[in-house]
Design a protein around this motif. Structure first.
Motif, PDB file in Angstrom:
ATOM      1  N   PHE A 190      10.891  -3.869  12.350  1.00  0.00           N
ATOM      2  CA  PHE A 190      10.153  -4.911  11.654  1.00  0.00           C
ATOM      3  C   PHE A 190       8.701  -4.504  11.405  1.00  0.00           C
ATOM      4  N   LEU A 191       8.112  -3.763  12.320  1.00  0.00           N
ATOM      5  CA  LEU A 191       6.757  -3.282  12.082  1.00  0.00           C
ATOM      6  C   LEU A 191       6.738  -2.279  10.935  1.00  0.00           C
ATOM      7  N   GLY A 192       7.832  -1.518  10.795  1.00  0.00           N
ATOM      8  CA  GLY A 192       7.927  -0.600   9.666  1.00  0.00           C
ATOM      9  C   GLY A 192       7.930  -1.340   8.346  1.00  0.00           C
ATOM     10  N   ARG A 193       8.619  -2.470   8.286  1.00  0.00           N
ATOM     11  CA  ARG A 193       8.606  -3.283   7.074  1.00  0.00           C
ATOM     12  C   ARG A 193       7.212  -3.859   6.848  1.00  0.00           C
ATOM     13  N   SER A 194       6.537  -4.221   7.922  1.00  0.00           N
ATOM     14  CA  SER A 194       5.171  -4.733   7.799  1.00  0.00           C
ATOM     15  C   SER A 194       4.248  -3.669   7.212  1.00  0.00           C
ATOM     16  N   LEU A 195       4.427  -2.440   7.655  1.00  0.00           N
ATOM     17  CA  LEU A 195       3.618  -1.346   7.134  1.00  0.00           C
ATOM     18  C   LEU A 195       3.794  -1.221   5.626  1.00  0.00           C
ATOM     19  N   ASP A 196       5.014  -1.360   5.151  1.00  0.00           N
ATOM     20  CA  ASP A 196       5.260  -1.277   3.713  1.00  0.00           C
ATOM     21  C   ASP A 196       4.477  -2.350   2.953  1.00  0.00           C
ATOM     22  N   VAL A 197       4.354  -3.521   3.548  1.00  0.00           N
ATOM     23  CA  VAL A 197       3.585  -4.599   2.922  1.00  0.00           C
ATOM     24  C   VAL A 197       2.120  -4.194   2.774  1.00  0.00           C
ATOM     25  N   PHE A 198       1.542  -3.637   3.826  1.00  0.00           N
ATOM     26  CA  PHE A 198       0.135  -3.257   3.793  1.00  0.00           C
ATOM     27  C   PHE A 198      -0.110  -2.074   2.852  1.00  0.00           C
ATOM     28  N   ILE A 199       0.850  -1.152   2.783  1.00  0.00           N
ATOM     29  CA  ILE A 199       0.747  -0.043   1.837  1.00  0.00           C
ATOM     30  C   ILE A 199       0.697  -0.598   0.413  1.00  0.00           C
ATOM     31  N   SER A 200       1.563  -1.562   0.137  1.00  0.00           N
ATOM     32  CA  SER A 200       1.609  -2.178  -1.192  1.00  0.00           C
ATOM     33  C   SER A 200       0.289  -2.844  -1.545  1.00  0.00           C
ATOM     34  N   ARG A 201      -0.324  -3.515  -0.573  1.00  0.00           N
ATOM     35  CA  ARG A 201      -1.612  -4.168  -0.823  1.00  0.00           C
ATOM     36  C   ARG A 201      -2.692  -3.152  -1.187  1.00  0.00           C
ATOM     37  N   LEU A 202      -2.742  -2.043  -0.457  1.00  0.00           N
ATOM     38  CA  LEU A 202      -3.756  -1.027  -0.748  1.00  0.00           C
ATOM     39  C   LEU A 202      -3.522  -0.400  -2.122  1.00  0.00           C
ATOM     40  N   ARG A 203      -2.257  -0.168  -2.461  1.00  0.00           N
ATOM     41  CA  ARG A 203      -1.959   0.410  -3.772  1.00  0.00           C
ATOM     42  C   ARG A 203      -2.463  -0.495  -4.898  1.00  0.00           C
ATOM     43  N   LYS A 204      -2.362  -1.790  -4.712  1.00  0.00           N
ATOM     44  CA  LYS A 204      -2.833  -2.720  -5.745  1.00  0.00           C
ATOM     45  C   LYS A 204      -4.343  -2.608  -5.940  1.00  0.00           C
ATOM     46  N   ILE A 205      -5.057  -2.397  -4.841  1.00  0.00           N
ATOM     47  CA  ILE A 205      -6.517  -2.269  -4.939  1.00  0.00           C
ATOM     48  C   ILE A 205      -6.911  -1.056  -5.776  1.00  0.00           C
ATOM     49  N   PHE A 206      -6.143   0.038  -5.632  1.00  0.00           N
ATOM     50  CA  PHE A 206      -6.517   1.287  -6.304  1.00  0.00           C
ATOM     51  C   PHE A 206      -5.662   1.590  -7.533  1.00  0.00           C
ATOM     52  N   LYS A 207      -4.935   0.593  -8.037  1.00  0.00           N
ATOM     53  CA  LYS A 207      -4.008   0.852  -9.143  1.00  0.00           C
ATOM     54  C   LYS A 207      -4.718   1.293 -10.420  1.00  0.00           C
TER      55      LYS A 207
END
Length: 227
Positions: A190-207
Motif C-alpha cells: 500500500f505504501l508503494g501505491r502511495s508513492l505512485d500518487v506522490f510521483i504523479s503529483r510532482l510530475r504535474k508540477i513539472f509537466k
C-alpha cells in the motif's frame, strides 16, 4: 516541556474514549465528534497533528482533510478508517493525508506513527532553510515551497521529502524500496501505491518543463532526469 497537541476526530463513542485515554498519556488531546466541529476547532486553535476518522456525520474525513489543506499544507494528517479498499487509501493520500491506519488498529502503532510525524516536524523547524535552484525553479524543502517566475506551490511534507530525495540524487535510478524506506520506513504494497500518487503529483508540477522528467524504470524504481 509542554505536550504536543493532537486534534482527534472520531464519532464512535467507545472507540473515541479508549483512543483518547491512551493518547492523553503522551499528548495534549482535543477530541471532536464530527468533521464540522473538528474543522471549527482546527481554525480556532493551533495543533501539531490531526488524527481523524473518515466516516462521520456533518462532514466526513475526506472533506475535513480537504478543508484543512486549504488552510495548512504542513500539519501531518493521519486517517483512521474501517475502509480497507486501496482506492480509499489512495483517495486519502491524494487529498493530502500523510498516513492511513485501518480499523481495528493498534494503539501502540498509532502512538508510534504520531511520534514519528511530530519528530519529523520538529526537525524541520530546527533546520536552516536550504534552497535548491534548478531549471528556473527555487525549492525550499524546509518550507515545502517550490516556485518559479510565474507559479508558487506549497507541497505537503511527503511531497517535499520526495522531491528533495530526487534532487539529492540527480540522474540516478532510485529503487522503489529505497524511496519507501527513506520516506516511510517500510516498503509494503500500500505504501508503494502511495508513492505512485506522490510521483504523479510532482510530475504535474513539472509537466511544462521539458528538460525535467521523472522516469519510470519498470520493476525497479524511478530516475530524476535533469538536462
Amino acid at each position: 516541556m509542554s505536550k504536543k497537541k493532537v486534534l482527534y476526530i472520531e464519532d464512535e463513542e467507545t472507540l473515541a474514549f479508549l483512543t483518547s485515554d491512551n493518547l492523553e498519556q503522551h499528548f495534549d488531546v482535543v477530541h471532536c465528534t464530527n468533521g464540522k466541529i473538528g474543522l471549527e476547532t482546527f481554525c480556532k486553535n493551533p495543533f501539531d497533528i490531526v488524527v481523524t476518522d473518515i466516516m462521520m456525520p456533518e462532514m466526513d474525513g475526506f472533506e475535513l482533510a480537504t478543508e484543512i489543506r486549504k488552510r495548512n499544507q504542513e500539519i501531518p494528517i493521519i486517517f483512521l478508517s474501517a475502509k480497507t479498499m486501496k482506492e480509499d487509501r489512495i483517495k486519502g493520500l491524494k487529498l493530502g493525508a500523510d498516513d492511513y491506519l485501518v480499523k481495528p488498529y493498534s494503539i501502540e502503532e498509532l502512538i508510534l506513527k504520531i511520534e514519528v510525524f511530530l519528530h519529523r516536524s520538529q526537525k524541520n523547524t530546527e533546520k536552516t532553510v536550504k534552497q535548491y535552484e534548478f531549471a528556473g525553479f527555487v525549492f525550499e524543502p524546509e518550507n515545502y515551497l517550490i516556485k518559479n517566475e510565474s507559479t508558487k506551490t506549497t507541497l505537503t511534507e511527503r511531497e517535499a521529502q520526495l522531491l528533495k530525495l530526487f534532487l539529492d540524487n540527480p540522474n540516478t535510478v532510485l529503487k522503489r524500496e529505497k524511496i519507501l524506506m527513506e520516506l516511510w520506513g517500510s516498503d509494503d504494497y500500500f505504501l508503494g501505491r502511495s508513492l505512485d500518487v506522490f510521483i504523479s503529483r510532482l510530475r504535474k508540477i513539472f509537466k511544462e518543463t521539458p528538460n525535467l522528467t521523472i522516469e519510470n524504470i519498470p520493476r525497479v524504481g524511478f530516475k530524476w532526469v535533469s538536462e
